[in-house]
Design a protein around this motif. Structure first.
Motif, short mmCIF file in Angstrom:
data_model
loop_
_atom_site.label_atom_id
_atom_site.label_comp_id
_atom_site.label_asym_id
_atom_site.label_seq_id
_atom_site.Cartn_x
_atom_site.Cartn_y
_atom_site.Cartn_z
N ASN A 298 0.82 -1.21 0.00
CA ASN A 298 0.00 0.00 0.00
C ASN A 298 0.85 1.26 0.00
O ASN A 298 0.43 2.31 -0.49
N VAL A 299 2.05 1.17 0.55
CA VAL A 299 2.96 2.32 0.50
C VAL A 299 3.28 2.65 -0.95
O VAL A 299 3.32 3.83 -1.35
N ILE A 300 3.49 1.62 -1.77
CA ILE A 300 3.75 1.84 -3.20
C ILE A 300 2.50 2.42 -3.86
O ILE A 300 2.58 3.33 -4.70
N ALA A 301 1.33 1.90 -3.48
CA ALA A 301 0.06 2.40 -4.04
C ALA A 301 -0.12 3.89 -3.73
O ALA A 301 -0.48 4.68 -4.62
N ILE A 302 0.15 4.28 -2.48
CA ILE A 302 -0.01 5.69 -2.10
C ILE A 302 1.01 6.56 -2.84
O ILE A 302 0.70 7.68 -3.26
N LYS A 303 2.22 6.04 -3.02
CA LYS A 303 3.24 6.77 -3.78
C LYS A 303 2.74 7.05 -5.20
O LYS A 303 2.90 8.17 -5.71
N ILE A 304 2.11 6.07 -5.82
CA ILE A 304 1.55 6.25 -7.18
C ILE A 304 0.44 7.29 -7.16
O ILE A 304 0.37 8.18 -8.02
N LEU A 305 -0.44 7.22 -6.16
CA LEU A 305 -1.60 8.12 -6.09
C LEU A 305 -1.19 9.57 -5.87
O LEU A 305 -1.73 10.48 -6.52
N VAL A 306 -0.23 9.81 -4.95
CA VAL A 306 0.14 11.20 -4.65
C VAL A 306 0.93 11.83 -5.79
O VAL A 306 1.06 13.07 -5.84
N GLU A 307 1.47 11.02 -6.69
CA GLU A 307 2.15 11.55 -7.86
C GLU A 307 1.20 11.74 -9.04
O GLU A 307 1.54 12.42 -10.01
N GLY B 134 8.17 13.56 -1.37
CA GLY B 134 9.54 14.02 -1.20
C GLY B 134 10.54 12.95 -0.84
O GLY B 134 11.70 13.26 -0.55
N THR B 135 10.11 11.68 -0.82
CA THR B 135 11.04 10.58 -0.55
C THR B 135 10.59 9.37 -1.35
O THR B 135 9.50 9.36 -1.93
N ASN B 136 11.43 8.33 -1.38
CA ASN B 136 11.04 7.15 -2.13
C ASN B 136 10.22 6.19 -1.27
O ASN B 136 10.19 6.30 -0.05
N ALA B 137 9.54 5.26 -1.93
CA ALA B 137 8.64 4.34 -1.23
C ALA B 137 9.39 3.40 -0.31
O ALA B 137 8.87 2.99 0.74
N SER B 138 10.61 3.02 -0.68
CA SER B 138 11.37 2.08 0.15
C SER B 138 11.73 2.72 1.49
O SER B 138 11.59 2.09 2.55
N ASN B 139 12.21 3.98 1.48
CA ASN B 139 12.49 4.68 2.74
C ASN B 139 11.23 4.81 3.58
O ASN B 139 11.25 4.56 4.79
N ALA B 140 10.13 5.20 2.95
CA ALA B 140 8.88 5.40 3.67
C ALA B 140 8.42 4.11 4.34
O ALA B 140 8.02 4.10 5.51
N GLY B 141 8.47 3.01 3.60
CA GLY B 141 8.03 1.73 4.14
C GLY B 141 8.84 1.29 5.34
O GLY B 141 8.30 0.77 6.31
N LEU B 142 10.15 1.54 5.28
CA LEU B 142 11.01 1.15 6.39
C LEU B 142 10.76 2.01 7.62
O LEU B 142 10.68 1.50 8.75
N ILE B 143 10.62 3.31 7.42
CA ILE B 143 10.37 4.21 8.55
C ILE B 143 9.02 3.91 9.19
O ILE B 143 8.87 3.94 10.42
N LEU B 144 8.02 3.56 8.36
CA LEU B 144 6.70 3.22 8.90
C LEU B 144 6.74 1.96 9.76
O LEU B 144 5.84 1.73 10.57
N GLY B 145 7.79 1.16 9.59
CA GLY B 145 7.94 -0.03 10.42
C GLY B 145 8.17 0.31 11.89
O GLY B 145 8.12 -0.57 12.76
#
Length: 305
Positions: free
Chosen positions: A20-29, A90-101
């Protein structure tokens, strides 16, 4: 529902949440970030309420419950999803997913600060480990402390606001169903997000006409599966197997976010991110008390046998 089925559903939900983090990244762009987030959360809330209505589990809320719903909506919906959507621009999905952990770890820290939970040595080590993990992620590559990505900072604020919201949810669910709390939070929070989007994105609704069919499929999957049904299943699992065991599954979401960002967005996976992932997993296991609880149960079983 059997324990094995609960575990299977939790695994699937963690996979959905990671992707879903990837999905949100697609949506906000593809759309105005706050506007599409408000619409996504509103649809999720409607789905939750419809399911509760069909199951005849819809209940009126009291004034004290409404106060907790409002606090949860301001922090867990407006705060969390605002910072998440803007941060992902302002950041990539991989960073976001890890921080959300870090969410379970920050929730444990909030419980220590606001609910009087005991701070043990293992928990302290877990908190430090989690913060070390984040430092690996936000400072990966050639960045220095003075040039931390604003997007990474917003994602971290999304973690903090969601952790605070869980305190309100814990208080409210002492007298009301967690799924009903989730539905009301999403609907009230969506209203707050629409107010903010009208200020920050006056042309936000017009961007909805620019989406492709793929964008809208991603939107529906994110709103209905991840945000709506996903949270209902997770809350049900907490009730059945306990918060400690359920929290362990959260460790899977950064993994799926990392692999999803590589598979679907073509993002590179850095060595620093992998180190950060390991530190965060260790931090969650120690900081949430999940490891201590597991060891305690094992000891009790040995003494009983």
């Amino acid at each position: 529902m059997s324990k094995s089925l609960t575990y299977t559903l939790l695994f699937l939900i963690m996979m959905i949440w990671g992707f879903n983090v990837i999905a949100i990244k697609i949506l906000v762009e593809s759309f105005a970030p706050v506007t599409i987030t408000a619409l996504r959360i509103l649809l999720a809330g409607i789905v939750v309420m419809l399911i509760l209505g069909i199951r005849k589990e819809f209940r009126k809320v009291t004034k004290p419950q409404l106060i907790y719903i409002t606090i949860g909506a301001l922090t867990g919906i407006l705060g969390h999803h605002f910072f998440l959507s803007v941060g992902l621009t302002g950041t990539n999905a991989s960073n976001a997913g890890l921080i959300l952990g870090l969410v379970p770890l920050m929730t444990a820290l909030a419980a220590i600060l606001f609910l009087g939970d005991k701070l043990t040595i293992l928990r302290m080590i877990g908190i430090v480990s989690g913060l070390i993990g984040v430092s690996f992620i936000v400072l990966n590559g050639e960045r220095s402390v003075g040039s931390i990505s604003r997007g990474d900072l917003y994602i971290f604020l999304a973690v903090v606001t969601q952790a605070v919201s869980f305190i309100a949810i814990k208080r409210a669910t002492e007298t009301m169903d967690a799924r009903l709390m989730t539905g009301w939070m999403q609907i009230v929070g969506a209203f707050f997000l629409f107010v903010v989007s009208s200020r920050l994105e006056p042309d936000g609704l017009s961007t909805l006409t620019t989406g492709t069919p793929v964008d809208w499929i991603v939107f529906l999957a994110s709103a209905i599966l991840a945000t709506g049904i996903g949270h209902m299943v997770y809350n049900k699992a907490i009730h059945q197997i306990g918060a400690g065991e359920t929290a362990i599954f959260i460790n899977l979401t950064p993994f799926f976010s990392l692999t999803g960002s590589y598979l679907f967005l073509g993002e590179r996976i850095m060595v620093e991110q992998l180190f950060g992932f390991l530190f965060i997993v260790a931090g969650v296991l120690l900081g949430t008390g999940a490891l201590e609880q597991s060891l305690r149960k094992h000891k009790q079983k040995r003494m009983a046998s």
